[in-house]
Design an enzyme around this catalytic site. Structure first.
Site, short mmCIF file in Angstrom:
data_model
loop_
_atom_site.label_atom_id
_atom_site.label_comp_id
_atom_site.label_asym_id
_atom_site.label_seq_id
_atom_site.Cartn_x
_atom_site.Cartn_y
_atom_site.Cartn_z
N GLU A 84 1.46 3.85 1.92
CA GLU A 84 2.24 4.11 3.27
C GLU A 84 3.39 3.28 3.27
O GLU A 84 4.59 4.09 3.55
CB GLU A 84 1.44 4.11 4.43
CG GLU A 84 0.14 4.96 4.50
CD GLU A 84 -1.20 4.41 3.68
OE1 GLU A 84 -2.29 4.85 3.89
OE2 GLU A 84 -1.02 3.44 2.91
N ALA A 120 -23.95 12.08 -34.37
CA ALA A 120 -24.05 11.73 -35.48
C ALA A 120 -24.76 12.20 -36.45
O ALA A 120 -25.85 13.15 -36.16
CB ALA A 120 -24.47 10.31 -35.44
N THR A 179 -25.76 0.73 -31.05
CA THR A 179 -24.51 0.93 -31.42
C THR A 179 -23.85 -0.48 -32.16
O THR A 179 -22.94 -0.33 -33.25
CB THR A 179 -23.67 1.15 -30.22
OG1 THR A 179 -24.02 2.51 -29.53
CG2 THR A 179 -22.17 1.43 -30.54
N HIS A 203 1.00 -1.20 0.14
CA HIS A 203 0.15 -0.07 -0.08
C HIS A 203 0.71 1.40 -0.01
O HIS A 203 1.94 1.15 0.28
CB HIS A 203 -0.79 0.12 1.10
CG HIS A 203 -2.08 -1.02 1.00
ND1 HIS A 203 -3.13 -1.31 1.95
CD2 HIS A 203 -2.28 -1.99 0.15
CE1 HIS A 203 -3.81 -2.08 1.60
NE2 HIS A 203 -3.26 -2.71 0.49
N CYS A 214 -5.57 2.08 6.16
CA CYS A 214 -6.17 0.96 6.70
C CYS A 214 -5.79 0.33 7.83
O CYS A 214 -4.73 0.49 8.11
CB CYS A 214 -6.23 -0.14 5.53
SG CYS A 214 -4.69 -0.80 5.32
N CYS A 264 -1.86 -0.82 7.30
CA CYS A 264 -0.94 0.32 7.03
C CYS A 264 -0.50 0.95 8.30
O CYS A 264 0.36 2.01 8.71
CB CYS A 264 -1.42 1.56 6.00
SG CYS A 264 -1.67 0.69 4.54
#
Length: 382
Positions: free
Chosen positions: A55, A167, A201, A53, A81, A90
């Site tokens: 830290e 379009a 689409t 992490h 955390c 951490c």
């Protein structure tokens, strides 16, 4: 000369964290800066899911520079955390390093990992929240939203003319934006968990919805088609490449198990497509509308661990997502073209908005020139 304020250091931490976009999800983007005697002694960020992490990365960076983090202030984009996950807490690392203070942009809302400040304060470390860095606040929003609502972060992308058309009246849209803008779209495709599109689409463009021409694909996005009636042509590129790129066709729940569609479902599944049944929205009077898009998005989080969804579709789906208030972010490429044709397709359609108050308001995060185009990056105002 006055020393930089907290915003300065939190901005640096946030810019470090952004480097890992697409590599850490479903974890949050987090950056950390260690400051001692007015100098930065270490910088770190969470680089990949399962890795150290921020830290611990910053503490390691400081020690690699020959700096002692004891007595320093840690500026972190998210509250440290306090739980054991893929990595140890951490909070333990900060306590062992004997930092003097921790400044976080925002609290960690997760039940398991949140509450780190209480642990740090009990160990005698000063803690405070500081929301002065807009960047540090915004990079954690996708994670915080998913924890709070169970919904993924939804990014709508479209290219439009100056007068808001995506379009021509005949459906021609290639290419409204220039090469630089299209390159940015491919970069975004390479960093999200899923790309959601509509049958309109698929019929109009027969897209692949895969990143091309990018230096690194951070994650392979699952392609998702909203196809209420399971009408997709089995010769489309999406179906023919489903064995290589994860592809989900979302149809009505009733149709997904109907006997009359069983052979088509089997053929699609044999091609590598996953067919997902989704309940339809029910209008007053008991009439069915399209698929319930909120339920669809929740299912993607619950069953597919999808954190970020990019929308590449026409105005109808964008209008439906806006109506349900499901769009969090918009990336708009504005091209130097004016059509002036009232029958050309607009960026979003299908809503009734008699007053400005009925519109969905977004905040401009940044604007970037891309050749003659402009990329406008917005966040939904809630």
């Amino acid at each position: 000369m006055s020393l930089p304020n907290s915003k300065h250091y939190l901005d640096i931490a946030a810019r470090a964290a952004i480097r890992a976009l697409g590599d850490v999800e479903p974890n949050p983007l987090v950056g950390c800066v260690l400051v001692k005697d007015g100098r930065i002694i270490g910088v770190g960020h969470h680089k990949r899911w399962g890795g150290l992490h921020a830290e611990r990365e910053a503490l390691s960076d400081a020690r690699a520079r020959g700096q002692d983090p004891r007595g320093s202030t840690a500026f972190v984009t998210l509250e440290p955390c306090r739980h054991f996950g893929k990595q140890p807490p951490c909070t333990d690392a900060l306590i062992e390093a004997r930092v003097a203070e921790v400044v976080a942009a925002r609290p960690d809302p997760a039940e398991a990992s949140g509450g780190g400040f209480a642990v740090l304060r009990e160990a005698g470390i000063a803690c405070r929240f500081d929301g002065s860095s807009r960047l540090a606040m915004t990079i954690s929003e996708p994670f915080c939203k998913r924890v709070a609502t169970g919904l993924p972060w939804v990014i709508a992308k479209w290219a439009q003319t100056i007068d808001g058309r995506i379009a021509t009246r005949s459906g021609e849209s290639k290419w409204i934006s220039g090469e630089q803008a299209r390159s940015r779209v491919h970069r975004l495709r390479a960093r999200v968990d899923a790309i959601l599109t509509s049958m309109g689409t698929v019929i109009a463009d027969d897209p692949m919805l895969t990143p091309r021409g990018v230096r690194r694909i951070h994650r392979v996005a699952t392609r998702i088609v909203v196809d209420t009636g399971l009408d997709i042509d089995e010769q489309t590129q999406l179906v023919r490449t489903a064995g290589v790129v994860p592809t989900i066709i979302c149809c009505s729940k009733e149709l997904s198990t109907a006997h009359l569609m069983s052979e088509k479902v089997q053929r699609l599944e044999a091609a590598g497509v996953e067919v997902m049944g989704v309940p339809q929205e029910v209008l007053s009077g008991g009439l069915n509308k399209g698929l319930d898009l909120e339920l669809l998005l929740r299912a993607l989080v619950d069953h597919k661990r999808i954190s970020t969804v990019m929308i590449e579709s026409g105005g109808g789906m964008l209008g439906s997502l806006l109506e349900a208030d499901l769009i969090d972010e918009a990336v708009v490429h504005l091209a130097p073209i004016v059509l002036g044709d009232e029958r050309a397709f607009s960026a979003a359609s299908g809503r009734i908005a008699a007053h400005l108050a009925a519109g969905r308001r977004f905040s401009l995060l940044r604007a970037k020139r891309l050749g003659d185009d402009v990329e406008l990056h917005y966040r939904r105002v809630r």
